[in-house]
Design a protein around this motif. Structure first.
Motif: not given
Length: 538
Positions: A261-282
């Protein structure tokens, strides 16, 4: 005892003192192995005599254990067996001690383990060693520790440009800078080719992790000097906090997800469970899509493209459709997954072949070739990874059709990202007599130079401009500009998203060549599309 291949001695407690009653030559050699311990018999070193005395006083028949003569790094290491002997009627405890020297074997094991858990280039723990450290802390450390993953960006390009030796030097420099940014007690490891893992203690909650990330960003402000070059290092940093519900592998996976996520945003990123769920769905969608392609479970729908001058069907655009367990999956969901996973290559080949087979079937049903083109979308991934001209030529040969009836639609990103490669590909496709259309024109980064250089026959005006042009003067101005540009370059145009009669009339009056949209028809099945053509063109 001399015949025995091991160091052996008979021990006895006599008059309250431990004594060596007899021994073989191998035992005697051990007694004077270390010159630094000269004058101290073996039973007086590293608690060995205490072990022997304790055994003889215990009444046990036998005892096996490991003993180190010295420290754990440089000392000799033995397997010891103590066996009680008959006291021969005397009031004294007697036994036999056997020593097997395991020093070389255990040093080899330690060296092998060091190799298995450490990176040879930087000397840091590798992924296996890092995982072990994380695992030791994983239980009961929720909120007290965090993992940061630091990904050195552009490393592969740097490695390719200046060579692997310079790339190795860069990694060593990065490792040293990262070590300088850490606090006492924090751990750093090289967890991948251009990836470093940090295990840090949180004294002040998640803000500690943010502070470490800022320090890391600051140490990369100054470029690295490699030979005569100065290389600016950029890093993506992702973080995952310890969680009692997650094991070591899961915490590391979360941190790697955060760094993505940090590569995409260019910012320091902290793991978010909702994003992980979306990735699992993908990933689930990717798996199901792969199976659908393998089992030939996808289909094509065909949207008519109307000639605005004659009102007849000029062609059809083939659109992939997927019904998964009775539910239609929108192309906006599965096409991006296909492109990300590489499934767009087999999907694209299937779509091209199926579209041409459908057109051939229509010809057969009509008794002669019908005067329509078949438009098929080509993904940027296909342009950059497939031999598209060879694929198109093979599919045309399979149905015995000339390329003039095929229109290939490519997005601006496919054409502009690598203009030289795009030009070579399009030139080869033009040799097959295929028509080339630039899809969604106006939404990307096209410029006049690119349009003049590339052999493009048609511009498709994106629906975002077309559908609102009656109410938005700016949109109308953009559409007029595109139509004027196309005329000056000798290109035809197709307007997408026509939903009203008024739009159809306006675009025809402005000189647009073709149009498609719900005003004319929704995408149709193959049989419905053929009937639609026959109804308008008969």
């Amino acid at each position: 005892m001399e015949a025995m291949p091991l160091a052996v001695a008979i021990m006895v407690i006599r008059d309250g003192r431990l004594m060596i009653e007899d021994h073989n030559r191998r035992f005697a050699l051990l007694d004077r192995t270390d010159p630094k311990l000269s004058g101290r018999p073996l039973i007086a070193r590293s608690g060995f005599g205490v072990d022997l005395s304790t055994f003889l006083a215990s009444g046990e028949a036998q005892s096996d254990y490991q003993w180190i003569d010295g420290d754990e790094i440089t000392g000799l290491q033995f397997d010891v067996r103590l066996t009680r002997l008959d006291s021969l009627g005397k009031e004294e405890a007697r036994g036999i001690v056997t020593l097997v020297d395991r020093t070389a074997e255990r040093q080899a094991q330690r060296s092998l383990r060091l190799e298995m858990t450490h990176d040879a280039l930087t000397g840091l723990p590798n992924r296996a060693g890092f995982s072990e450290s994380v695992e030791e802390l994983a239980e009961g450390a929720a909120g007290e520790h965090a993992i940061l993953i630091v990904d050195v960006r552009r490393f592969s390009r740097i490695n390719e440009s200046i060579g692997p030796m310079a790339g190795d030097e860069l990694l060593i420099t990065v490792a040293r800078r990262l070590m300088a940014a850490l606090r006492a007690g924090d751990l750093i490891a090289r967890t991948g080719g251009n990836e470093f893992g940090l295990l840090i203690r949180l004294n002040d909650g998640v803000e500690d992790a943010a502070r470490v990330a800022r320090r890391i960003a600051n140490i990369f402000l100054n470029p690295c000097r490699l030979s005569e070059l100065e290389i600016k290092i950029e890093a993506a940093i992702g973080c995952a906090l310890f969680d009692n519900a997650a094991d070591a592998a899961e915490i590391i996976r979360r941190a790697q997800f955060a760094v993505k996520a940090a590569k995409a945003s260019g910012e320091f990123e902290i793991y978010q469970p909702s994003a992980s769920r979306a990735a699992r769905q993908r990933f689930t969608l990717e798996t199901r899509l792969r199976h659908a392609i393998e089992r030939d479970e996808l289909s094509l729908a065909f949207q008519p493209v109307i000639d605005l001058a004659t009102g007849e069907v000029a062609g059809f655009e083939a659109l992939a459709r997927w019904i998964d367990e009775g539910v239609e999956v929108p192309p906006t969901r599965f096409i991006p997954v296909a492109e990300e996973s590489g499934l767009i290559r087999p999907l694209g080949r299937w779509a091209l072949g199926e579209a041409l087979r459908t057109l051939a079937a229509w010809d057969a049903a009509n008794g002669r070739p019908i005067k329509v083109s078949m438009a098929v979308n080509i993904s940027p991934i296909q342009i950059f990874s497939d031999d598209v001209p060879a694929m198109v030529a093979a599919e045309l040969d399979n149905v015995g059709m000339r390329g003039g009836r095929l229109m290939l639609e490519l997005t601006e990103s496919a054409l502009i990202a690598d203009p030289d490669r795009a030009t070579r590909t399009l030139d080869a496709l033009k040799e097959l007599d295929a028509t080339i259309a630039m899809d969604d024109f106006g939404t990307g980064y096209s410029n006049l130079a690119a349009l003049q250089r590339l052999p493009i026959d048609m511009l498709k005006i994106d629906r975002s401009f077309v559908t609102r042009m009656l109410a938005d003067r700016d949109k109308a101005a953009i559409v007029r500009a595109i139509l004027s540009l196309a005329r000056s370059l000798g290109m035809e145009t197709t307007a997408e998203g026509i939903e009203t009669f008024e739009l159809s009339q306006l675009l025809g009056a402005l000189g647009c060549s073709r149009a498609q949209g719900f005003f004319y028809s929704h995408p149709l099945s193959a049989d419905e599309a053929f009937d639609y053509w026959r109804g308008l063109n008969a």
